[in-house]
Structures are given as C-alpha cells and as structure tokens.
Motif scaffolding. Sequence first.
Motif, PDB file in Angstrom:
ATOM      1  N   PRO A 138       0.829  -1.204   0.000  1.00 37.55           N
ATOM      2  CA  PRO A 138       0.000   0.000   0.000  1.00 37.55           C
ATOM      3  C   PRO A 138       0.867   1.260   0.000  1.00 37.55           C
ATOM      4  O   PRO A 138       1.853   1.335   0.726  1.00 37.55           O
ATOM      5  CB  PRO A 138      -0.792  -0.122   1.302  1.00 37.55           C
ATOM      6  N   GLY A 139       0.506   2.222  -0.841  1.00 34.65           N
ATOM      7  CA  GLY A 139       1.265   3.467  -0.913  1.00 34.65           C
ATOM      8  C   GLY A 139       2.430   3.447  -1.873  1.00 34.65           C
ATOM      9  O   GLY A 139       3.155   4.446  -1.992  1.00 34.65           O
ATOM     10  N   ALA A 140       2.634   2.344  -2.590  1.00 35.63           N
ATOM     11  CA  ALA A 140       3.751   2.254  -3.541  1.00 35.63           C
ATOM     12  C   ALA A 140       3.580   3.269  -4.667  1.00 35.63           C
ATOM     13  O   ALA A 140       2.464   3.609  -5.058  1.00 35.63           O
ATOM     14  CB  ALA A 140       3.826   0.844  -4.120  1.00 35.63           C
ATOM     15  N   ASN A 158      -3.325  -6.050  -1.408  1.00 36.27           N
ATOM     16  CA  ASN A 158      -4.393  -6.450  -0.498  1.00 36.27           C
ATOM     17  C   ASN A 158      -5.274  -5.249  -0.166  1.00 36.27           C
ATOM     18  O   ASN A 158      -4.794  -4.273   0.419  1.00 36.27           O
ATOM     19  CB  ASN A 158      -3.812  -7.010   0.799  1.00 36.27           C
ATOM     20  N   ILE A 159      -6.568  -5.331  -0.517  1.00 39.35           N
ATOM     21  CA  ILE A 159      -7.444  -4.234  -0.108  1.00 39.35           C
ATOM     22  C   ILE A 159      -7.844  -4.396   1.353  1.00 39.35           C
ATOM     23  O   ILE A 159      -8.295  -3.445   1.979  1.00 39.35           O
ATOM     24  CB  ILE A 159      -8.681  -4.095  -1.021  1.00 39.35           C
ATOM     25  N   GLU A 160      -7.704  -5.595   1.892  1.00 39.81           N
ATOM     26  CA  GLU A 160      -7.876  -5.920   3.309  1.00 39.81           C
ATOM     27  C   GLU A 160      -9.300  -5.787   3.815  1.00 39.81           C
ATOM     28  O   GLU A 160      -9.770  -6.580   4.616  1.00 39.81           O
ATOM     29  CB  GLU A 160      -6.933  -5.088   4.196  1.00 39.81           C
ATOM     30  N   ILE A 180      -4.662   2.313  -1.175  1.00 39.89           N
ATOM     31  CA  ILE A 180      -5.045   0.997  -1.691  1.00 39.89           C
ATOM     32  C   ILE A 180      -5.865   1.086  -2.978  1.00 39.89           C
ATOM     33  O   ILE A 180      -5.428   0.618  -4.027  1.00 39.89           O
ATOM     34  CB  ILE A 180      -5.805   0.203  -0.612  1.00 39.89           C
ATOM     35  N   LEU A 181      -7.055   1.682  -2.928  1.00 39.82           N
ATOM     36  CA  LEU A 181      -7.904   1.700  -4.124  1.00 39.82           C
ATOM     37  C   LEU A 181      -7.249   2.457  -5.277  1.00 39.82           C
ATOM     38  O   LEU A 181      -7.381   2.057  -6.444  1.00 39.82           O
ATOM     39  CB  LEU A 181      -9.267   2.301  -3.800  1.00 39.82           C
ATOM     40  N   THR A 204      -6.404  -9.613  -5.594  1.00 39.63           N
ATOM     41  CA  THR A 204      -6.432  -8.886  -4.330  1.00 39.63           C
ATOM     42  C   THR A 204      -6.874  -9.826  -3.215  1.00 39.63           C
ATOM     43  O   THR A 204      -7.184 -11.000  -3.461  1.00 39.63           O
ATOM     44  CB  THR A 204      -7.355  -7.648  -4.406  1.00 39.63           C
ATOM     45  N   GLN A 205      -6.925  -9.307  -2.002  1.00 38.28           N
ATOM     46  CA  GLN A 205      -7.216 -10.139  -0.834  1.00 38.28           C
ATOM     47  C   GLN A 205      -7.888  -9.312   0.255  1.00 38.28           C
ATOM     48  O   GLN A 205      -7.578  -8.140   0.444  1.00 38.28           O
ATOM     49  CB  GLN A 205      -5.912 -10.727  -0.299  1.00 38.28           C
ATOM     50  N   LEU A 206      -8.834  -9.941   0.968  1.00 35.24           N
ATOM     51  CA  LEU A 206      -9.486  -9.323   2.115  1.00 35.24           C
ATOM     52  C   LEU A 206      -9.323 -10.200   3.348  1.00 35.24           C
ATOM     53  O   LEU A 206      -9.253 -11.422   3.249  1.00 35.24           O
ATOM     54  CB  LEU A 206     -10.985  -9.135   1.878  1.00 35.24           C
TER      55      LEU A 206
END
Length: 371
Positions: A138-140, A158-160, A180-181, A204-206
């Motif tokens: 996240p934030g890359a 991962n949107i988590e 993320i989004l 993706t993954q939650l």
Amino acid sequence: MSVLEKMKVLTDSAQYDLCDYVNHQKSSQKNLPGIYHATGANGCDVPLFKTLLTNKCKNDCKYCINQSKRNFTRLELEPELLAKVFLDYYNRGLVNGLFLSSGIDKDEDVTMEKTIETVRILRKKYGYDDYVHLKIVPGASKDSIKRAMGLANRVSINIEAATPSGLAELSSTKDYNKDILKRLGWINSLEKHKGTYPRSTHTTQLIVGANSETDKEILTRMSKIYKKSNLKGTYFSPFSPVEETDFKDKDPCEVGRTNRLYNADSLLKDYKYNVKELIFDEDDKLNLKEDPKILAAKNMDIFPVEINKSPFNELIRVPGIGTKSARKIVNIRKKQPFTSKEDLKRLGVAVNRAEPYIKIKGEYQSGLDNF
C-alpha cells in the motif's frame, strides 16, 4: 542465525498473504521452509516458494503477525541472497515459482525497490523465466508498480477491507482510498497495456471476520471492482487471532464463512450476478448451510428454463450448470436438441441440483414443489 533459520521466520511471517483459494496453511516445514502448495485452476498441485523479504513493518494492522507493536524477531534478507535461496529450491525441483511479499520497514518505495531487485536479479542475472507473484505494498509509487509489472507474472495489492471504515478498524496507518484503491486502479490501467506488460495479471485479498463488515458489504465492494477492472480473482483470508496483537482476544472468523464468500464471489465475477440477486440474512450475512446460487435461484422467476431454447445468461443461473457446460449446451443444441438428463450428465452438469430448474423438450425434470 543461519539462513535456514531466517527463512523459517520470514516464510512463517508470510502466512497472511494468500495465493490459493483452498490451502491456507500457516507454517512451513522446518527443514524446507517456504514451500506453499497452491492449487492450480485445473486442480493440480503447484508448489511455490512463499516468503517475505522482511518482516519489519511500520504499519499497525491489529490482526497481523508482523504489526509494528508486536515483539518478535525482525529480519531482512538482501535481494541477492533471497534470489539464490529461491533458485536452490527451484533447481532442486522443490518449487515451480516464487511468491514474494514484504513488510514495510520505513519507506514504501525502498521496500518495493528491494522486492523488484530480487526479481530483476532472477530474470536478468540468472535467466529465470518461470512464475513470479509479487505483492504491491500500500502506498507504492506508480513507477515501482510499473517496474514490478514488467517483471512479474502476477501482482497483487491487499485491499484488506471492503470499506474505509472497515480498514480503519484494522489499521490507523493506511488510507483506504489513497493507499489501496488508487493503487489498485493504477495496476488495472497498466495491465490494459499488454504490449508493455505482456505477462502480468493481478489479484487482491481481504481479511474476513477481523472487523464488523458484513458479507453484503464485502461482496458489494468486489462487485464494484469487477465492473471497473480485469481483476483475476479475490482471496478471502479468515481471521485468526495472533498472540501479542491487538486482536489476540477477538473471536476467529466463523467456520465456512470464507467458503460461502468464494461461492458468492464467483457468482459476481464469473456468472455476472448482481449483489441484489444474492440472499442475505437480517444481519447481511450469507447462509452458511446453503449454496448462494441455490438460494438466489429460489427467488428468480425465470425457472424452469428450457434447456433447448434458453439463452446462455439464463442457463448459467441454473444450479448445477457452470459457464463451461452452459457454452457446450448452447453449441450442441444448434446441431441436435437435448432429449434427456443423461445428455446433460455427459457434459458435466450436476443434474441432481439442476432438475428442479429445467425443462427438456417442454418436460419438467423435477417437481417445482421441491422449491
């Protein structure tokens, strides 16, 4: 600490990053750490080398074994050494590919640079040309995502969680929309340029059960993403409490909940269902005892459908008929009509499930009072 001991720590620390729909193993073999047996689309076993570059992490994700406040051994492997460890496994025939993720030590792009360098060494220095799944943190930056997609067969972020408030329950250090989004949108837009990124797809993954989000909220988010992207798939990780984390006393995810989410998610992604067609209880949860496709079918007014006439988008609504068998039905009936249930069985249709919802040459195959 030996390299083997370090790899045991780092591979076990990678437990929350999934690359398989059915095998959620939590730890690896003592003498061969990092071998993760995923299941391929055709059901075959695909052993991957699954590890973190580092388990150092500045984020405070309350469910995670690597959260910043947890007191345990923190390690990092240099890209060159990690590449050599993986190649040793690969050359010995122990694994067929690499799944590389990482905690975020201090800076997102420094972390991404190290994971990208690991894959670059494999590709350019050692000529490795097999499978690589690379996690985007996240934030890359967009540049690091571009370079990752130029090297990896698959990338994922991962949107988590399904909502900003849901992520806020899990972490105070991530911005759902920005970190993320927005990055998920970048990945999707870049993937469309297949000439530049010919090998890369994304997933993706939650985390399920760690926050108060309902199944309906989760599936509503996934439906929106599928409509706007070419997302290959979604992994649902059932929450399990970890000692020395903020959620150590929280109840684990209900048994079977992620299985039902996979069922319903497939209806959205592969069968083009709308969330409004799915059935939820008064708490917006899926029924854990019944298949969501069967529950949805009981509330549709299109049944029974005529096997020899109904369009593809109605056939795939029938429980027991998948997308492949529906296409076969449409193609075969152009030349010869179906006359019996046995004809459908030979195509792989689960006739026992389909019977109440179909007619063949105008005849009901089962009484509708079964509804």
